[in-house]
Design an enzyme around this catalytic site. Structure first.
Site, PDB file in Angstrom:
ATOM      1  N   LYS A   2       0.927   4.072  -2.916  1.00 40.24           N
ATOM      2  CA  LYS A   2       0.515   5.445  -2.618  1.00 40.24           C
ATOM      3  C   LYS A   2       1.636   6.450  -2.881  1.00 40.24           C
ATOM      4  O   LYS A   2       1.353   7.596  -3.281  1.00 40.24           O
ATOM      5  CB  LYS A   2       0.035   5.537  -1.167  1.00 40.24           C
ATOM      6  CG  LYS A   2      -1.308   4.828  -0.922  1.00 40.24           C
ATOM      7  CD  LYS A   2      -2.413   5.351  -1.828  1.00 40.24           C
ATOM      8  CE  LYS A   2      -3.789   4.894  -1.391  1.00 40.24           C
ATOM      9  NZ  LYS A   2      -4.864   5.384  -2.287  1.00 40.24           N
ATOM     10  N   TYR A  21       0.832  -1.212   0.000  1.00 39.07           N
ATOM     11  CA  TYR A  21       0.000   0.000   0.000  1.00 39.07           C
ATOM     12  C   TYR A  21       0.863   1.257   0.000  1.00 39.07           C
ATOM     13  O   TYR A  21       0.607   2.208  -0.751  1.00 39.07           O
ATOM     14  CB  TYR A  21      -0.905  -0.054   1.231  1.00 39.07           C
ATOM     15  CG  TYR A  21      -1.956   1.026   1.322  1.00 39.07           C
ATOM     16  CD1 TYR A  21      -3.115   0.966   0.554  1.00 39.07           C
ATOM     17  CD2 TYR A  21      -1.818   2.086   2.224  1.00 39.07           C
ATOM     18  CE1 TYR A  21      -4.100   1.929   0.670  1.00 39.07           C
ATOM     19  CE2 TYR A  21      -2.803   3.056   2.346  1.00 39.07           C
ATOM     20  CZ  TYR A  21      -3.942   2.978   1.568  1.00 39.07           C
ATOM     21  OH  TYR A  21      -4.918   3.939   1.689  1.00 39.07           O
TER      22      TYR A  21
END
Length: 255
Positions: free
Chosen positions: A159, A155
């Protein structure tokens, strides 16, 4: 008169959570809204709840944003049913948290496909229309986790990749009247953060209280906080703002 009268906004992952909060704000300000979600029925139900203004519309569209054919079809259907496209907010996301030694290749690939590849495919499909009309706004969704977060290697990488993607698109698309920016939410109250609380064995209220204690404003964020930032970046008031990442986190990254 709303800021987005006559505009069409596309928001991915908008059947719930942050996406639905953003879709609601766009509708309140006069936009026609395409709610994009993996589950078309959920998208249609969410679209039916939006407070669309007179003369505006809302539509729910099912799409897997990590597939080129789905992304292109979602944009083309938006144009056909709502009469155009002016704003794209790439919000769709999933989490598959785990420590590196436990993280599977499928965990990595799914998160990268939905977040990073999804942003790429939807932006590519939308920019064809934006370039032709010499106008467009893209708002990407990063996260404070881009700065690193235990158990979120996939993640966090996705991001932070979105931040680089945002800056590069701003350079490439700026000459065509297209602004590209990103918001980086901190802790926002959603089903996703409640699921994280359950996964770590905490009551959601206690989990939120702990998060609030770790930022200067001493509260957690709501989808409306992200919606306020996103609608500013998508508005003509922000026409001289591009390539920026706005952290909406109650100051958590300061401490």
């Amino acid at each position: 008169m709303g800021r987005f009268d006559g505009r069409v906004a596309v928001i991915t992952g908008a059947a719930r959570g942050i996406g639905f909060g953003v879709a609601t704000r766009f509708a309140e300000e006069g936009a026609s809204v395409a709610v994009i979600d993996l589950d078309e029925q959920a998208a249609a139900e969410a679209a039916a709840k939006l407070p669309v203004a007179d003369g505006a519309k809302a539509v729910g569209i099912g799409a897997n944003v990590g597939r080129a054919a789905d992304a292109e079809a979602a944009v083309e259907r938006t144009v056909a049913e709502l009469g155009g496209i002016h704003i794209l907010m790439n919000n769709a996301g999933v989490i598959r948290d785990n420590m590196l030694f436990k993280m599977t290749e499928d965990d990595w690939d799914l998160v990268m496909n939905v977040h990073l590849k999804g942003h790429f495919l939807m932006s590519k499909a939308a920019q064809a229309h934006f370039v032709k009309q010499k106008y467009g706004k893209i708002v990407n969704v990063s996260s404070t986790s881009a700065l690193g977060n235990r158990g979120q290697a996939n993640y966090s990488a996705a991001k932070m990749g979105i931040q680089g993607f945002t800056r590069t698109l701003a350079i490439e698309l700026g000459p065509f009247g297209i602004n590209v920016n990103a918001v980086a939410p901190g802790f926002i109250v959603t089903d996703m953060t409640d699921a994280t609380a359950a996964r770590v064995g905490m009551d959601p209220e206690a989990f939120r209280a702990a998060a609030a204690d770790h930022n200067p404003v001493k509260r957690v964020g709501q989808p409306e906080d992200i919606a306020a930032a996103a609608t500013f970046l998508a508005s003509d008031e922000a026409s001289y703002v591009t390539g920026q990442v706005l952290y909406v986190d109650g100051g958590a990254t300061l401490v």
